[in-house]
Design a protein around this motif. Structure first.
Motif, short mmCIF file in Angstrom:
data_model
loop_
_atom_site.label_atom_id
_atom_site.label_comp_id
_atom_site.label_asym_id
_atom_site.label_seq_id
_atom_site.Cartn_x
_atom_site.Cartn_y
_atom_site.Cartn_z
N GLN A 115 -9.38 6.48 -9.10
CA GLN A 115 -8.05 5.88 -9.13
C GLN A 115 -7.53 5.78 -10.56
O GLN A 115 -6.37 6.09 -10.83
N ASN A 116 -8.40 5.35 -11.46
CA ASN A 116 -7.99 5.24 -12.86
C ASN A 116 -7.88 6.62 -13.51
O ASN A 116 -6.92 6.89 -14.24
N GLN A 171 -4.67 8.63 -12.71
CA GLN A 171 -3.48 8.11 -13.39
C GLN A 171 -3.51 8.42 -14.89
O GLN A 171 -2.47 8.76 -15.48
N SER A 223 4.99 3.75 -12.42
CA SER A 223 3.58 3.55 -12.06
C SER A 223 3.41 3.48 -10.55
O SER A 223 2.45 4.04 -9.99
N TRP A 273 3.67 7.05 -9.21
CA TRP A 273 2.44 7.81 -9.49
C TRP A 273 1.38 7.50 -8.44
O TRP A 273 0.77 8.40 -7.87
N ARG A 274 1.16 6.23 -8.21
CA ARG A 274 0.08 5.81 -7.31
C ARG A 274 0.36 6.25 -5.87
O ARG A 274 -0.56 6.69 -5.17
N GLU A 275 1.61 6.11 -5.45
CA GLU A 275 1.95 6.53 -4.08
C GLU A 275 1.74 8.03 -3.90
O GLU A 275 1.31 8.48 -2.83
N LEU A 325 -2.72 8.82 -4.96
CA LEU A 325 -3.90 8.17 -4.37
C LEU A 325 -3.96 8.38 -2.86
O LEU A 325 -3.00 8.11 -2.15
N ASN A 369 -2.16 -2.02 -6.51
CA ASN A 369 -1.58 -0.78 -6.02
C ASN A 369 -0.31 -1.10 -5.23
O ASN A 369 -0.10 -2.24 -4.82
N VAL A 376 -0.19 2.18 -0.61
CA VAL A 376 -1.57 2.55 -0.91
C VAL A 376 -2.53 1.49 -0.38
O VAL A 376 -3.59 1.81 0.17
#
Length: 224
Positions: free
Chosen positions: A31-32, A35, A86, A89-91, A94, A125, A129
């Protein structure tokens, strides 16, 4: 497992999700990494340079704020990328189902807990997510309330997600227990707000939570 404060009248348990409701080092690390890699690509630098920028930013923040931690999302804000970016990005990046499977023991644990307490989640998150993660674990039904990065536009540790959870749950802070795997992100601030706090090393400690709470309640009853 370390119980920092157990509410005398516990009515609600607020869980962190990642590395709390599951133990999967590879996914937690990915996860880290994904990103950081995305940030590096946007900046035109190497992943190593990106990590160094992030570490320097977090270290400087801790020095200036008296040791307070800076989440990855808030670190990107300091580096010039908004919370909204941010979130996006995560959506996009991940996919919990690529790593996680239904956890029958967790299902049984949460089924036991919801007989006595309201359950909620706060995650750094986005809600999408977070719900994907809960669905992959087979436990989404236990959490009608999920507060994410896109709910309040701030990351833990920040009072807004916790205060909103208390409001939505319809109880007082002192009736809530915050459960998470990072003291400075999931526990320290809730304690300041008057909540209880339980630091766990992963889902294995969560499995023990019904028995732990029953034991503490029994001991408290004997002492009165």
């Amino acid at each position: 497992m370390n119980m920092y404060r157990r509410p005398q009248q516990l009515k609600a348990i607020i869980f962190d999700i990642d590395s709390t409701l599951y133990s999967h080092k590879e996914y937690a690390l990915q996860q880290n990494q994904i990103q950081i890699h995305h940030y590096a690509q946007l900046e035109g630098i190497s992943d190593q340079e990106a990590r160094q920028r992030i570490e320097d930013t977090q270290r400087n923040w801790e020095e200036k704020s008296g040791g307070k931690a800076l989440s990855l999302g808030n670190t990107f804000v300091q580096l010039g990328y908004s919370i909204e970016e941010s979130i996006r990005w995560r959506e996009e990046l991940l996919e919990p189902a690529d790593f996680l499977v239904k956890d029958h023991k967790l299902v049984a644990t949460l089924e036991s807990l919801r007989q006595h307490y309201q359950l909620a989640c706060i995650t750094n998150n986005p809600v999408l997510v977070g719900r994907k993660t809960l669905a992959a674990l087979g436990v989404e039904e236990f959490f009608p309330l999920v507060i994410g990065l896109d709910t309040c536009k701030v990351s833990k540790p920040h009072p807004a997600p916790f205060l909103l959870a208390v409001e939505k749950l319809g109880c007082r802070a002192e009736h809530c227990l915050s459960v998470g795997d990072r003291f400075n992100i999931d526990i320290e601030l809730p304690l300041e707000l008057g909540m209880g706090g339980l630091l766990v090393d992963g889902v294995e400690d969560v499995y023990r939570l019904p028995a732990t709470l029953a034991y503490i309640h029994h001991k408290s009853f004997q002492a009165t």
